[in-house]
Design a protein around this motif. Structure first.
Motif, PDB file in Angstrom:
ATOM      1  N   LEU A 108      68.284 204.336 -69.092  1.00  0.00           N
ATOM      2  CA  LEU A 108      69.172 203.179 -69.127  1.00  0.00           C
ATOM      3  C   LEU A 108      70.576 203.601 -68.750  1.00  0.00           C
ATOM      4  CD1 LEU A 108      67.596 201.837 -72.289  1.00  0.00           C
ATOM      5  CD2 LEU A 108      68.389 200.228 -70.567  1.00  0.00           C
ATOM      6  N   PHE A 133      68.932 194.798 -68.167  1.00  0.00           N
ATOM      7  CA  PHE A 133      69.037 194.378 -69.562  1.00  0.00           C
ATOM      8  C   PHE A 133      70.475 194.014 -69.888  1.00  0.00           C
ATOM      9  CE2 PHE A 133      64.931 195.183 -71.369  1.00  0.00           C
ATOM     10  CZ  PHE A 133      64.381 196.190 -70.592  1.00  0.00           C
ATOM     11  N   GLU A 154      76.027 197.871 -83.736  1.00  0.00           N
ATOM     12  CA  GLU A 154      74.654 197.856 -83.248  1.00  0.00           C
ATOM     13  C   GLU A 154      74.557 196.967 -82.014  1.00  0.00           C
ATOM     14  OE1 GLU A 154      72.676 198.143 -87.713  1.00  0.00           O
ATOM     15  OE2 GLU A 154      72.420 196.353 -86.494  1.00  0.00           O
ATOM     16  N   GLN A 155      73.825 197.466 -81.019  1.00  0.00           N
ATOM     17  CA  GLN A 155      73.627 196.674 -79.818  1.00  0.00           C
ATOM     18  C   GLN A 155      72.259 196.013 -79.879  1.00  0.00           C
ATOM     19  OE1 GLN A 155      74.525 198.355 -75.985  1.00  0.00           O
ATOM     20  NE2 GLN A 155      76.449 199.259 -76.698  1.00  0.00           N
ATOM     21  N   PHE A 178      69.494 193.794 -77.583  1.00  0.00           N
ATOM     22  CA  PHE A 178      69.140 193.629 -76.181  1.00  0.00           C
ATOM     23  C   PHE A 178      68.388 192.329 -75.914  1.00  0.00           C
ATOM     24  CE2 PHE A 178      70.040 197.539 -73.801  1.00  0.00           C
ATOM     25  CZ  PHE A 178      70.551 198.303 -74.830  1.00  0.00           C
ATOM     26  N   GLY A 179      68.637 191.779 -74.733  1.00  0.00           N
ATOM     27  CA  GLY A 179      67.839 190.681 -74.243  1.00  0.00           C
ATOM     28  C   GLY A 179      66.493 191.176 -73.746  1.00  0.00           C
ATOM     29  N   PRO A 180      65.633 190.248 -73.300  1.00  0.00           N
ATOM     30  CA  PRO A 180      64.277 190.620 -72.893  1.00  0.00           C
ATOM     31  C   PRO A 180      64.191 191.289 -71.532  1.00  0.00           C
ATOM     32  CG  PRO A 180      64.607 188.288 -72.588  1.00  0.00           C
ATOM     33  CD  PRO A 180      65.833 188.799 -73.280  1.00  0.00           C
ATOM     34  N   GLN A 182      72.628 205.361 -82.138  1.00  0.00           N
ATOM     35  CA  GLN A 182      71.647 204.313 -82.397  1.00  0.00           C
ATOM     36  C   GLN A 182      70.285 204.761 -81.885  1.00  0.00           C
ATOM     37  OE1 GLN A 182      73.017 200.297 -81.363  1.00  0.00           O
ATOM     38  NE2 GLN A 182      75.141 201.000 -81.435  1.00  0.00           N
ATOM     39  N   PHE A 220      66.546 203.237 -80.668  1.00  0.00           N
ATOM     40  CA  PHE A 220      65.893 202.030 -80.163  1.00  0.00           C
ATOM     41  C   PHE A 220      64.421 202.314 -79.915  1.00  0.00           C
ATOM     42  CE2 PHE A 220      69.638 199.475 -79.208  1.00  0.00           C
ATOM     43  CZ  PHE A 220      70.631 200.425 -79.046  1.00  0.00           C
ATOM     44  N   GLN A 258      61.431 200.843 -77.418  1.00  0.00           N
ATOM     45  CA  GLN A 258      61.041 199.956 -76.332  1.00  0.00           C
ATOM     46  C   GLN A 258      59.524 199.810 -76.376  1.00  0.00           C
ATOM     47  OE1 GLN A 258      62.042 201.027 -72.215  1.00  0.00           O
ATOM     48  NE2 GLN A 258      62.387 198.859 -71.825  1.00  0.00           N
ATOM     49  N   GLY A 287      58.250 196.050 -72.865  1.00  0.00           N
ATOM     50  CA  GLY A 287      59.584 196.274 -72.325  1.00  0.00           C
ATOM     51  C   GLY A 287      60.739 195.866 -73.217  1.00  0.00           C
ATOM     52  N   GLN A 288      60.456 195.214 -74.323  1.00  0.00           N
ATOM     53  CA  GLN A 288      61.528 194.766 -75.207  1.00  0.00           C
ATOM     54  C   GLN A 288      62.169 195.942 -75.948  1.00  0.00           C
ATOM     55  OE1 GLN A 288      62.807 191.484 -75.812  1.00  0.00           O
ATOM     56  NE2 GLN A 288      64.344 192.692 -76.877  1.00  0.00           N
ATOM     57  N   LEU A 289      63.488 195.982 -75.964  1.00  0.00           N
ATOM     58  CA  LEU A 289      64.234 197.023 -76.665  1.00  0.00           C
ATOM     59  C   LEU A 289      64.681 196.501 -78.019  1.00  0.00           C
ATOM     60  CD1 LEU A 289      66.244 198.286 -73.646  1.00  0.00           C
ATOM     61  CD2 LEU A 289      65.224 199.858 -75.284  1.00  0.00           C
ATOM     62  N   ASN A 298      66.564 197.422 -81.673  1.00  0.00           N
ATOM     63  CA  ASN A 298      67.441 198.344 -82.385  1.00  0.00           C
ATOM     64  C   ASN A 298      66.791 198.725 -83.715  1.00  0.00           C
ATOM     65  OD1 ASN A 298      69.687 199.296 -84.119  1.00  0.00           O
ATOM     66  ND2 ASN A 298      70.910 198.769 -82.327  1.00  0.00           N
ATOM     67  N   TYR A 344      71.355 202.095 -86.723  1.00  0.00           N
ATOM     68  CA  TYR A 344      72.717 202.486 -86.365  1.00  0.00           C
ATOM     69  C   TYR A 344      73.073 203.581 -87.362  1.00  0.00           C
ATOM     70  CZ  TYR A 344      77.798 202.397 -86.345  1.00  0.00           C
ATOM     71  OH  TYR A 344      79.116 202.767 -86.289  1.00  0.00           O
ATOM     72  N   PHE A 353      64.336 205.636 -77.807  1.00  0.00           N
ATOM     73  CA  PHE A 353      65.578 206.111 -77.208  1.00  0.00           C
ATOM     74  C   PHE A 353      66.629 206.358 -78.287  1.00  0.00           C
ATOM     75  CE2 PHE A 353      64.729 205.609 -72.770  1.00  0.00           C
ATOM     76  CZ  PHE A 353      63.875 204.524 -72.655  1.00  0.00           C
ATOM     77  N   PHE A 379      72.529 206.855 -73.086  1.00  0.00           N
ATOM     78  CA  PHE A 379      71.149 206.926 -73.558  1.00  0.00           C
ATOM     79  C   PHE A 379      70.497 208.248 -73.179  1.00  0.00           C
ATOM     80  CE2 PHE A 379      69.795 202.733 -75.116  1.00  0.00           C
ATOM     81  CZ  PHE A 379      70.958 202.020 -74.880  1.00  0.00           C
TER      82      PHE A 379
END
Lengths: 112, 109
Positions: free
Chosen positions: A43, A90, A100-101, A103-105, B33, B35, B37, B41-43, B45, B48, B86, B99
């Motif tokens: 990313l 993304f 905290e981040q 994310f969208g899909p 952080q 993550f 996936q 494909g959805q990430l 969280n 933190y 990640f 990342f």
């Protein structure tokens, strides 16, 4: 609670065309980000925004333009798409600079 | 820029096993952080955790900032844990997450 949404989810376009990817968040988060994900590169940050009308470059900004006239929206425009911009894009948001981040899909973009 | 290395790159485990994923980083950070996936494909969280230890169900994470590493523990793995994990970090004075290249975890039923 819609959270963060992206549109379109899939897009095929031709080299040289302009294309805009949309990102919308309902949390009123200050920060928004655009990343691209490619095999072998993970990313990478394209652009980010700390607030409405404040944007800054990330690691790979060339060929992209962003704007943020409203807190909730952060569109990403490819002014003249190239095959190297084929990727999954993304959008993410966070409440503050080091928060905290979320994310969208993602949007899968193919440039032919 | 800051370097983020994750290990192992790939991990295949039987359902029910425990696992430890590692993230090493090259500079002091004020933001770390983790993550997940998923295969679609959805990430998501997970944590933190710029320092200290946190737990959320079967997952926990520990960051030792002075030694520049973080660990993600997954206990009693389930097939839904499969995907890529990640780690991402942000240096002091920066506003951008960097990342790592991820650990691909495959849980076999």
């Amino acid at each position: 609670d819609a959270g963060i949404t992206q549109s379109p989810r899939y897009k095929i376009t031709e080299t040289g065309r302009q294309v805009t990817l949309m990102c919308h968040q309902t949390w009123s988060h200050s920060y928004m980000f655009w990343y691209r994900q490619d095999l072998g590169h993970g990313l990478r940050l394209i652009y980010y925004s700390a607030a409405a009308d404040i944007t800054d470059k990330g690691e790979v900004p060339d060929g992209y333009v962003v704007s943020r006239s409203k807190t909730e929206n952060f569109p990403l425009t490819l002014e003249s798409a190239t095959r190297s911009q084929t990727s999954v894009y993304f959008c993410a948001s966070s409440r503050d600079r080091v928060g905290e981040q979320y994310f969208g899909p993602g949007t899968r973009l193919t440039v032919t | 820029g800051i370097q983020v290395e994750q290990s192992p790159p790939d991990l295949i485990l039987q359902e029910g096993a425990n696992s430890t994923l590692r993230c090493n980083f090259s500079d002091s950070v004020n933001n770390l952080q983790w993550f997940h996936q998923n295969p679609w494909g959805q990430l998501i969280n997970l944590f933190y955790i710029p320092s200290g230890t946190k737990q959320n169900g079967r997952l926990s994470a520990t960051t030792v900032a002075t030694e520049r590493y973080s660990l993600l523990y997954i206990s009693s793995s389930q097939t839904t844990d499969s995907g890529v994990y990640f780690c991402a970090v942000d240096r002091f004075g920066n506003e951008k997450l960097t990342f790592g290249t991820g650990t691909r975890l495959t849980i076999i039923p």
